[in-house]
Enzyme design. Structure first.
Site, short mmCIF file in Angstrom:
data_model
loop_
_atom_site.label_atom_id
_atom_site.label_comp_id
_atom_site.label_asym_id
_atom_site.label_seq_id
_atom_site.Cartn_x
_atom_site.Cartn_y
_atom_site.Cartn_z
N GLU A 108 -22.84 -10.74 15.64
CA GLU A 108 -21.39 -10.69 15.91
C GLU A 108 -20.74 -12.04 15.59
O GLU A 108 -19.63 -12.10 15.08
CB GLU A 108 -21.13 -10.30 17.37
CG GLU A 108 -21.48 -8.84 17.64
CD GLU A 108 -21.17 -8.44 19.07
OE1 GLU A 108 -21.83 -8.98 19.97
OE2 GLU A 108 -20.28 -7.61 19.29
N GLU A 128 -28.15 -3.78 20.56
CA GLU A 128 -27.69 -3.58 21.95
C GLU A 128 -27.95 -2.19 22.48
O GLU A 128 -28.24 -2.00 23.66
CB GLU A 128 -26.19 -3.88 22.06
CG GLU A 128 -25.83 -5.35 22.02
CD GLU A 128 -25.67 -5.91 20.61
OE1 GLU A 128 -26.09 -5.24 19.64
OE2 GLU A 128 -25.14 -7.02 20.48
#
Ligand SMILES: NC(=O)c1ccc[n+]([C@@H]2O[C@H](COP(=O)([O-])OP(=O)(O)OC[C@H]3O[C@@H](n4cnc5c(N)ncnc54)[C@H](O)[C@@H]3O)[C@@H](O)[C@H]2O)c1
Length: 692
Positions: A108, A128
């Site tokens: 990210e 995730e």
């Protein structure tokens, strides 16, 4: 070079500011890194000489993710989203220079930069979902903008990383750097400056998401493709929705939508279970009395006795790790059959393009078949996988003792038998243990290492190292009937058998267990494994449903019928009224009064005894910690990972509730239901297995 925080330094090289991060072991994005990045970008932005910024990490990897130790606590500001906003809106180009793994928050961060370069060995991913979450710092909004929603859906919802080459093809990165990363990144950035490339802010790239607007089939098709794999999980659907938001909402609104979903998942029980499980798997194999530096033996050569279902799979494990195997059988036809199955397995893998024809031959060439036990004399480890019969096993071990070289390890793959008794047949009890593989042994990752009484620490450490080498998740357990896994499992089997005599039918029991989250119920499983396991025509007396089915030739899926029937070529169980009637008649014959059994009772009677037996196993020190039992159940028996495992689940349900249930069933059915003293004690103290 100026230190910004204890983990981030700023180095100015002519026109370029390098933000150098050093937060061993994996450069997790903890508070000092976040603060360092935010302040560093600000400093670089304020410095007139600086024309561009590079973010690069020391050590073995780029940011490998969030700092998992901060999970569940209120995060100190700046949180990652705020840092990424600062990077994103920086007026000077920011380049991420990636090596090792850019995972989760790491990727990210790279996505918030304006350019990305990586070494060819780098891997990039958003895993995730595997912790019951979604990328919560803009990953679900930026990735689709950069690589398109179709590819982003896959990466985010399945959580699997891609290599640098694929990342380049997907436009996830801008360049692969050969040689030194810093030098390559600096050169790349110099070009960006010299040619005055416009900033590529991913948050503002709308072309790919706009192209997907008004095409809901992208999402419905994808949902269909993952439905089986993700049944019961909440996070994958949240991931799909978040990517949907990237297509249908402006960036900032998408970010808020992502955040809402993230917060919901983070506070839910599934992510708690999956995070717990993540640590549980990291703990297994850590034994208080076997320190990390315990010496272990090198395993260069293995031997497997018995080329049946298990022996073949076990052989493949070794061969896959490049360890040659001598495979012993009693007759040429059994040996040929065993080798044939192994070859076929490899050929199937090759036909799927996952292995070359040459590789098939290479692996087969590592196997030497023989009919002579004497040929195992040079093996460093011998694994016996013959019939489950104590006399045969004892004889084999006594012969192995005289054949094998002095420090060779002797292991049995027995499912239930007493390893100490087997070890006693040898003059080297310190070298004998159980290695309990699960079927199919070439696929299932679980391995129970059965710690026989007299085993040496070196041998135990060797078996743990070997397990890592052949890519197994090894759980060390003690000697008892069925060890940890099967001992708990047989409790469920007993209750399932009782339930169908008392009024439930196999299909009802199976549905309850399937709906709980197991891949299949106990009777479909019995059909799959083969009902005739441990049955023989000679000794069969027709006194159980199992025996009756076997006498009818209904061995399960392989014979086309068992508890269910199967159409030719299909594995889908079909309800068989004939068997339902047979069960009803059998109850009557046995004077068992049938009545309606609720789904709730089925669930409690199938699951509570697993927990109770687990508690007894802990009391007897057969297992080291409750989470080890959870790892066994998730990996060996299909327990849904979003429920953590039976011991975690019991804590979640409340041990007092479980205890009350056990007592209720004890009153009805007697002392097989007697609560484990450990459960009584924990309830008395207001504790759970987590406090064990
Ligand atoms: N099948 C499973 O699901 C499973 C799972 C875990 C452990 N186990 C255990 O693994 C062992 C093997 O089970 P399996 O299912 O592979 O059985 P299997 O019947 O498929 O294979 C046993 C093989 O051993 C061979 N054999 C018998 N005596 C021998 C001897 N003296 N020397 C060499 N070979 C001999 C047989 O010819 C046969 O090919 C058993 O102890 C079983 O309890 C089985």
């Amino acid at each position: 070079m100026a230190a910004i925080t204890e983990t981030v330094e700023l180095e100015i090289r002519k026109e370029i500011a390098l933000l150098i991060v050093d937060n061993p072991p994996v450069n997790a994005l903890g508070i000092s890194v976040r603060r360092g990045l935010a302040d560093g970008i600000q400093k670089a932005a304020d410095d007139e000489k600086v024309k561009a910024v590079i973010i690069i990490c020391k050590g073995r990897t780029f940011f490998a993710g969030a700092d998992i130790r901060e999970f569940g606590k209120p995060l100190e500001e700046p949180v990652l989203g705020q840092v990424l906003e600062i990077i994103d809106s920086c007026r000077k180009p920011v380049v991420a220079a990636i090596h090792g793994t850019a995972f989760g928050g790491g990727l990210e961060t790279a996505l918030a930069c304006h350019f990305r370069v990586a070494v060819s060995s780098a891997r990039l991913g958003l895993p995730e979902v595997k912790l019951g979450l979604l990328p919560g710092a803009g990953g679900t909004q930026r990735l689709p903008r950069l690589i398109g929603p179709e590819k982003a859906l896959k990466m985010i919802t399945l959580g699997n990383p891609v290599g640098a080459e694929e990342a380049l093809q997907n436009s996830l990165i801008d360049k692969i750097i050969e040689g030194d990363l810093t030098a390559g990144a600096v050169k790349f950035t110099e070009t960006v400056i010299a040619e005055a490339w416009p900033l590529r802010r991913v948050s503002g790239m709308n072309e790919k998401v706009e192209a997907a607007r008004g095409k809901p089939e992208i999402f419905s098709d994808f949902r269909k493709s993952i439905v089986r794999k993700t049944r019961g999980f909440e996070a994958p659907e949240a991931c799909v929705k978040a990517v949907g938001a990237s297509v249908n909402l402006p960036f900032d609104e998408g970010l808020r939508y992502e955040r809402d979903l993230f917060v919901k998942l983070m506070s839910g029980s599934q992510s708690a279970a999956q995070q717990y499980y993540f640590f549980a798997e990291r703990q297994v194999g850590k034994l208080p009395d076997i320190p990390k530096d315990t010496p272990y033996l090198d395993i260069g050569k293995a031997a497997v006795i018995g080329a049946g279902t298990m022996g073949g799979g076990i052989t493949m494990n070794f061969v896959n790790a490049g360890i040659p195997v001598t495979l012993v059988e009693t007759g040429q036809e059994f040996l040929d059959r065993g080798l044939g199955v192994i070859r076929k397995n490899y050929e199937i893998t090759a036909s799927k393009g996952k292995m070359s024809a040459e590789d098939v031959e290479k692996r087969m060439s590592l196997i030497t078949g023989t009919l002579s036990l004497e040929d195992v004399s040079d093996a460093d480890i011998v694994i016996e996988a013959v019939f489950e019969n104590m006399d045969i096993k004892k004889e084999i071990f006594s012969r192995l003792d005289s054949i094998c070289k002095k420090d060779a390890i002797l292991a049995s793959n027995t499912s239930y038998l007493d390893i100490n008794e087997i070890a006693a047949m040898t003059s080297r009890q310190e070298s004998v243990l159980g290695l309990h593989f699960f079927s199919p042994a070439n696929v299932m990752r679980l391995l129970e290492i059965v710690r026989a009484e007299k085993i040496s620490k070196t041998v135990l450490a060797t078996s743990l190292a070997l397990a890592r080498k052949i890519k197994k998740i090894a759980v060390v357990v003690g000697v008892c009937h069925g060890f940890a896994g099967n001992r708990m499992f047989s409790q469920r089997g007993r209750e399932a058998d009782n339930l169908i005599l008392e009024g439930a039918l196999p299909s009802q029991v199976d549905k309850v267990i399937f709906d709980f989250g197991f891949p299949m119920g106990p009777f479909v499983l019995k059909d799959l494994i083969g009902i005739d396991l441990g049955w023989s025509k000679e000794t069969s007396t027709g006194s159980t449903i199992k025996e009756i089915l076997c006498e009818m030739g209904r061995f399960g899926l392989k014979s086309g019928s068992g508890y269910y029937r199967y159409e030719k070529g299909s594995r889908a169980p079909i309800n068989d009224p004939e068997i339902d009637q047979l069960i009803v008649d059998f109850s009557e014959k046995k004077n068992i009064k049938r009545g309606e059994v609720s789904d709730e009772e089925i669930l409690q009677r199938c699951i509570y005894p697993i927990v109770n037996e687990g508690a007894k196993i802990l009391e007897e020190k057969i297992a080291v910690r409750p989470s080890d039992l959870d790892v066994i159940w998730v990996n060996g028996y299909g327990w849904p990972v979003y429920l953590g495992g039976p011991m975690f689940w019991a804590d979640m349900v409340g041990l007092d509730t479980i205890l009350e249930g056990l007592k209720k069933f004890q009153e009805r059915f007697g002392d097989v239901w007697k609560p484990a003293p450990l459960i009584e004690k924990l309830v008395r103290e207001g504790k759970g297995f987590k406090d064990f």
